[in-house]
Design a protein around this motif. Sequence first.
Motif, mmCIF file in Angstrom:
data_model
loop_
_atom_site.group_PDB
_atom_site.id
_atom_site.type_symbol
_atom_site.label_atom_id
_atom_site.label_comp_id
_atom_site.label_asym_id
_atom_site.label_seq_id
_atom_site.Cartn_x
_atom_site.Cartn_y
_atom_site.Cartn_z
ATOM 1 N N THR A 44 15.109 1.634 -8.760
ATOM 2 C CA THR A 44 15.131 1.241 -7.487
ATOM 3 C C THR A 44 14.029 0.127 -7.483
ATOM 4 O O THR A 44 13.023 -0.036 -8.157
ATOM 5 N N ILE A 45 14.686 -1.038 -6.777
ATOM 6 C CA ILE A 45 13.639 -2.108 -6.561
ATOM 7 C C ILE A 45 13.345 -2.267 -5.361
ATOM 8 O O ILE A 45 13.897 -2.234 -4.328
ATOM 9 N N THR A 46 11.961 -2.238 -5.077
ATOM 10 C CA THR A 46 11.342 -2.324 -3.717
ATOM 11 C C THR A 46 10.310 -3.410 -3.151
ATOM 12 O O THR A 46 9.847 -3.701 -4.240
ATOM 13 N N ASN A 47 10.572 -4.006 -2.245
ATOM 14 C CA ASN A 47 9.741 -4.886 -1.820
ATOM 15 C C ASN A 47 8.508 -4.455 -0.800
ATOM 16 O O ASN A 47 8.550 -3.763 0.296
ATOM 17 N N LEU A 48 7.382 -4.622 -1.385
ATOM 18 C CA LEU A 48 6.107 -4.109 -0.779
ATOM 19 C C LEU A 48 5.394 -4.783 0.172
ATOM 20 O O LEU A 48 4.644 -4.404 0.878
ATOM 21 N N GLU A 49 5.913 -6.211 0.219
ATOM 22 C CA GLU A 49 5.452 -7.122 1.161
ATOM 23 C C GLU A 49 3.799 -6.853 1.071
ATOM 24 O O GLU A 49 3.062 -7.160 2.030
ATOM 25 N N GLY A 50 3.425 -7.214 -0.137
ATOM 26 C CA GLY A 50 1.806 -7.054 -0.253
ATOM 27 C C GLY A 50 0.791 -7.949 0.235
ATOM 28 O O GLY A 50 0.928 -9.213 0.357
ATOM 29 N N LYS A 51 -0.224 -7.612 0.912
ATOM 30 C CA LYS A 51 -1.082 -8.122 1.206
ATOM 31 C C LYS A 51 -2.719 -7.494 0.736
ATOM 32 O O LYS A 51 -3.379 -6.864 1.329
ATOM 33 N N GLY A 52 -2.764 -8.001 -0.649
ATOM 34 C CA GLY A 52 -3.900 -7.402 -1.461
ATOM 35 C C GLY A 52 -3.300 -6.038 -2.076
ATOM 36 O O GLY A 52 -2.454 -5.840 -2.083
ATOM 37 N N MET A 53 -4.418 -5.665 -2.819
ATOM 38 C CA MET A 53 -4.194 -4.687 -3.834
ATOM 39 C C MET A 53 -4.161 -3.138 -3.511
ATOM 40 O O MET A 53 -3.501 -2.470 -3.948
ATOM 41 N N LEU A 54 -4.683 -3.004 -2.379
ATOM 42 C CA LEU A 54 -5.066 -1.609 -1.881
ATOM 43 C C LEU A 54 -3.748 -0.724 -1.593
ATOM 44 O O LEU A 54 -3.357 -0.054 -1.746
ATOM 45 N N PRO A 55 -2.786 -1.771 -0.713
ATOM 46 C CA PRO A 55 -1.425 -1.052 -0.474
ATOM 47 C C PRO A 55 -0.654 -0.985 -1.848
ATOM 48 O O PRO A 55 0.193 0.026 -1.635
ATOM 49 N N PHE A 56 -0.739 -1.475 -2.869
ATOM 50 C CA PHE A 56 -0.270 -1.150 -4.213
ATOM 51 C C PHE A 56 -0.556 0.119 -4.711
ATOM 52 O O PHE A 56 -0.086 0.896 -5.229
ATOM 53 N N VAL A 57 -2.021 0.416 -4.639
ATOM 54 C CA VAL A 57 -2.699 1.606 -5.146
ATOM 55 C C VAL A 57 -2.167 2.813 -4.004
ATOM 56 O O VAL A 57 -1.638 3.995 -4.733
ATOM 57 N N ALA A 58 -2.139 2.464 -2.943
ATOM 58 C CA ALA A 58 -1.811 3.430 -1.920
ATOM 59 C C ALA A 58 -0.264 3.848 -2.149
ATOM 60 O O ALA A 58 0.304 5.125 -2.122
ATOM 61 N N TYR A 59 0.774 2.852 -2.209
ATOM 62 C CA TYR A 59 2.161 3.166 -2.792
ATOM 63 C C TYR A 59 2.318 3.827 -3.967
ATOM 64 O O TYR A 59 3.040 5.023 -3.858
#
Length: 198
Positions: A44-59
């Motif tokens: 599965t390939i997901t677009n996280l539309e990231g704005k900084g590192m914390l959203p990656f940690v939360a994801y």
Amino acid sequence: MKRKRTKRKLKTTVTINIACEGLSEKSYIEGLLKEYNLLTSNITITNLEGKGMLPFVAYFENNVKLYRIFIFIIDLDRARQKEIELRNLNKLIDKVEKSNLKNNIFLSNPDFEVFVAASIGMEYDDLWNTKYEKGNGVYQFIRTNGGSYERAIENLENLFYYDKQDLDKKGSRNKENIDIKHSNLVYFLDYMKKLIEL
């Protein structure tokens, strides 16, 4: 003569989530995996539309039970510029390594476009003077301009902030490389092939 690429199959129990910072990365990774017959129904390939590192940690924390293996595709620009972002990146690295050593993080500095430029044999700063646009058309832009994954490997140095090329070992962090234009995507395909052969 074009080489025939054989279709590889993942074991049905191995589910992989490739979480990309944006649409450009998602478009490219999808096209690349299709080209090399590595895109299977288990990925599965997901677009996280990231704005900084914390959203990656939360994801990662919110989805860790849904997939066996996580691959993150992230820009290093924020982590390079702000100490809090670098701490959060290292927190993400710690979490994904602790959860499963087969997880990995692919970083481009300052951003994914350093890999795009290398793919077509162009200097990073010159890319912005072309018709390049971020988004869904990135893979096609590279192909149209005679670019390839192999060309990116030739044009980028093997100096990485985070270097994890082995499935069952922790990666190394090399802070001295954080300001160098680089992308450890140069070993992304090899890593994916290793995962699929599990």
